[in-house]
Design a protein around this motif. Structure first.
Motif, PDB file in Angstrom:
ATOM      1  N   THR A   1       2.921   1.628  -3.158  1.00  0.00           N
ATOM      2  CA  THR A   1       1.746   2.179  -4.271  1.00  0.00           C
ATOM      3  C   THR A   1       1.253   3.376  -4.087  1.00  0.00           C
ATOM      4  OG1 THR A   1       1.032  -0.268  -4.619  1.00  0.00           O
ATOM      5  CG2 THR A   1      -0.197   1.352  -5.319  1.00  0.00           C
ATOM      6  N   LEU A   2       1.289   4.242  -3.338  1.00  0.00           N
ATOM      7  CA  LEU A   2       0.914   4.828  -2.817  1.00  0.00           C
ATOM      8  C   LEU A   2       1.746   6.073  -3.510  1.00  0.00           C
ATOM      9  CD1 LEU A   2      -1.640   5.016   0.112  1.00  0.00           C
ATOM     10  CD2 LEU A   2      -2.318   4.816  -2.286  1.00  0.00           C
TER      11      LEU A   2
ATOM     12  N   ALA B   1      -4.634   1.439  -3.238  1.00  0.00           N
ATOM     13  CA  ALA B   1      -3.580   0.039  -3.632  1.00  0.00           C
ATOM     14  C   ALA B   1      -4.309  -1.188  -3.920  1.00  0.00           C
ATOM     15  CB  ALA B   1      -2.986   0.494  -2.265  1.00  0.00           C
ATOM     16  N   ALA B   2      -5.420  -1.514  -3.487  1.00  0.00           N
ATOM     17  CA  ALA B   2      -5.975  -2.218  -4.043  1.00  0.00           C
ATOM     18  C   ALA B   2      -6.204  -2.662  -5.115  1.00  0.00           C
ATOM     19  CB  ALA B   2      -7.266  -3.026  -3.166  1.00  0.00           C
TER      20      ALA B   2
ATOM     21  N   VAL C   1      -8.225  -4.082   3.423  1.00  0.00           N
ATOM     22  CA  VAL C   1      -9.101  -3.191   2.904  1.00  0.00           C
ATOM     23  C   VAL C   1     -10.323  -3.509   3.899  1.00  0.00           C
ATOM     24  CG1 VAL C   1     -11.419  -2.617   1.441  1.00  0.00           C
ATOM     25  CG2 VAL C   1      -8.835  -3.034   0.066  1.00  0.00           C
TER      26      VAL C   1
ATOM     27  N   MET D   1      -4.324  -7.990   0.054  1.00  0.00           N
ATOM     28  CA  MET D   1      -5.027  -7.071   0.007  1.00  0.00           C
ATOM     29  C   MET D   1      -6.559  -6.541   0.028  1.00  0.00           C
ATOM     30  SD  MET D   1      -2.982  -4.535   0.281  1.00  0.00           S
ATOM     31  CE  MET D   1      -3.763  -3.184  -0.655  1.00  0.00           C
TER      32      MET D   1
ATOM     33  N   CYS E   1      -6.814   5.508   0.455  1.00  0.00           N
ATOM     34  CA  CYS E   1      -5.797   4.756   0.062  1.00  0.00           C
ATOM     35  C   CYS E   1      -5.710   3.827  -0.065  1.00  0.00           C
ATOM     36  CB  CYS E   1      -4.595   5.243   1.009  1.00  0.00           C
ATOM     37  SG  CYS E   1      -4.631   7.529   1.085  1.00  0.00           S
ATOM     38  N   VAL E   2      -6.270   2.596   0.708  1.00  0.00           N
ATOM     39  CA  VAL E   2      -6.270   1.124   0.694  1.00  0.00           C
ATOM     40  C   VAL E   2      -6.815   0.833  -0.741  1.00  0.00           C
ATOM     41  CG1 VAL E   2      -5.737   0.645   3.223  1.00  0.00           C
ATOM     42  CG2 VAL E   2      -7.577   0.654   2.262  1.00  0.00           C
ATOM     43  N   ARG E   3      -8.057   1.056  -0.793  1.00  0.00           N
ATOM     44  CA  ARG E   3      -8.697   1.018  -1.828  1.00  0.00           C
ATOM     45  C   ARG E   3      -8.419   1.233  -2.975  1.00  0.00           C
ATOM     46  NH1 ARG E   3     -14.419   3.199  -1.028  1.00  0.00           N
ATOM     47  NH2 ARG E   3     -15.407   1.513   1.137  1.00  0.00           N
TER      48      ARG E   3
ATOM     49  N   THR F   1       0.673  -1.385   0.124  1.00  0.00           N
ATOM     50  CA  THR F   1      -0.143   0.001   0.043  1.00  0.00           C
ATOM     51  C   THR F   1       1.246   1.413   0.067  1.00  0.00           C
ATOM     52  OG1 THR F   1      -1.669  -1.105   1.261  1.00  0.00           O
ATOM     53  CG2 THR F   1      -1.532   1.471   1.131  1.00  0.00           C
TER      54      THR F   1
END
Length: 425
Positions: free
Chosen positions: A329-330, A375-376, A391, A387, A371-373, A326
């Motif tokens: 990727t961000l 990245a997922a 989430v 992931m 943020c996690v969405r 995560t």
């Protein structure tokens, strides 16, 4: 805490000539702090507390730890093994092209290390803070003894001891990226801090007691002087190299390398040493002194040619790969970075709130979900399941600290630690 370089580039040996002014120090720091180039390389460092499976209150000795490490075969992912002041064991991985390769290598090295310690009835527990034992140093290194004396002299002895001997993290190292993007990249790395702390918080106890904070590790670090451990961004954040140079010059000198580490028990900003206002060891600093001083500064994002992201708690093996993916990727995916910059803006400076309340804070939770969405949606096949779990956890407003707290309430802190040391669910 360790200063192992995980970048593929190495600096030339620093000179031993004394520097004539703070401006010379600033120039040296600014020239060295970030390297112009593409993004993509990732290095990981993971610290784990070491517990005796039969007696979790006992802290294994230095000799025990080094004896076990001597039995570890060559690690397949190339990690270095070091021992933190309190006996936590750290794996420091080399840089890899891409997050997946870095995660796979670290996972392989973790498995080999875990087995070696388990054969001696020792368990490596991934928590952001030691939940059971009082602070105690076992690493006999002169540097750590000198650091203890510095913290005691600066009236932060308790926090300093806890930081050195009772905290553990997952550190993520990423490229600085192209020069024209440094300011935005460093700003985003900082802005992500509170959100990622809320997601990864995993230290609700310290020395046998609930602290009231989901990340007690972050709480401990915040009790140290902000000139050494606070964020480095200046007012605008438009020039990371200048910000880092100003930060380093303002920070008090902790140790002088003579060559033994000698604590500086008076408050001496490095700028005063550089300008000759105060002489240490009877002289002004050299470039080697500047470089050593930088290793005693612990901001949440530290430039070392690459960027060290230092604000994550140590989290379990089924969690840290997703958190690492995560974060990288961000930072590295341009579209995800745009989403992250917008999502984190309302909470970009909420460091203490993130550590104390975590995802119980609505704005931090909203930022974390976005943020996690993001990245997922970009997860490769091998990380899709991890992931999806992250989430779901974030959407439920839970972090690893909540899971560990539930375990402690159900079983007691000593039993909870013992079961984790044995690898039991």
């Amino acid at each position: 805490m360790t200063t192992t370089t995980t970048s593929g580039l190495r600096r030339s040996p620093p000179g031993d000539a004394e520097l004539s002014a703070a401006s010379s120090v600033a120039q040296h720091i600014g020239d060295e702090c970030l390297r112009d180039g593409p993004v993509g390389q990732v290095g990981l460092e993971i610290e784990a507390h070491c517990f005796d499976m039969a007696d979790p209150m006992r802290r294994p000795s230095w000799d025990e730890l080094t004896d076990v490490i001597d039995t570890v075969p060559e690690l397949p992912g190339g990690s270095l093994i070091t021992v933190e002041p309190g006996g936590a064991v750290e794996l420091s991985g080399p840089p890899f092209d891409g997050t997946v390769a870095a995660i796979e290598a670290m996972s392989a090295d973790r498995a080999v290390l875990h087995d070696a310690f388990a054969r001696r009835s020792l368990g490596l527990v991934l928590l952001g803070a030691d939940p059971l034992r009082p602070a105690k140093r076992v690493n006999p290194g002169a540097r750590y003894g000198a650091m203890e004396r510095f913290f005691e002299a600066s009236d932060t002895g308790t926090a300093g001891a806890a930081m050195m001997t009772s905290t553990a993290s997952v550190q993520v190292n990423v490229d600085a990226g192209p020069r024209d993007g440094w300011a935005d990249r460093v700003r985003l790395a900082h802005a992500l801090g509170p959100t990622m702390i809320a997601i990864s918080a995993n230290s609700p106890l310290l020395a046998g007691e609930f602290s009231g904070w989901r990340s007690t590790r972050q709480r401990v670090w915040s009790q140290l002087d902000s000139a050494r451990c606070g964020p480095i961004l200046g007012a605008s954040g438009d020039d990371p190299a200048d910000d880092w140079a100003r930060y380093a010059l303002k920070a008090p000198v902790m140790l002088v390398h003579t060559p033994d580490a000698v604590p500086v028990t008076e408050w001496v900003p490095f700028a005063d040493w550089a300008d000759g206002t105060t002489l240490l060891d009877g002289r002004r600093p050299t470039e080697a002194d500047v470089d050593y001083h930088l290793t005693t500064l612990f901001p949440p994002v530290r430039p070392r040619g690459f960027l060290e992201i230092r604000y994550l708690d140590s989290v379990p093996d089924d969690v840290w790969p997703a958190i690492v993916f995560t974060l990288v990727t961000l930072l590295d995916d341009p579209a995800a970075a745009e989403i992250a910059a917008e999502a984190t803006e309302p909470v970009a400076t909420a460091w203490d709130r993130a550590a104390r309340i975590g995802l119980g804070d609505q704005r931090l939770r909203e930022s974390a979900v976005q943020c996690v969405r993001a990245a997922a949606e970009r997860a490769p096949e091998g990380l899709v399941s991890a992931m999806e779990s992250l989430v779901a956890q974030v959407e439920a407003g839970r972090c690893p600290a909540d899971d560990f707290s539930d375990r402690v309430v159900d079983r007691g802190v000593a039993a909870a630690v013992s079961q984790l040391a044995k690898g039991l669910s």
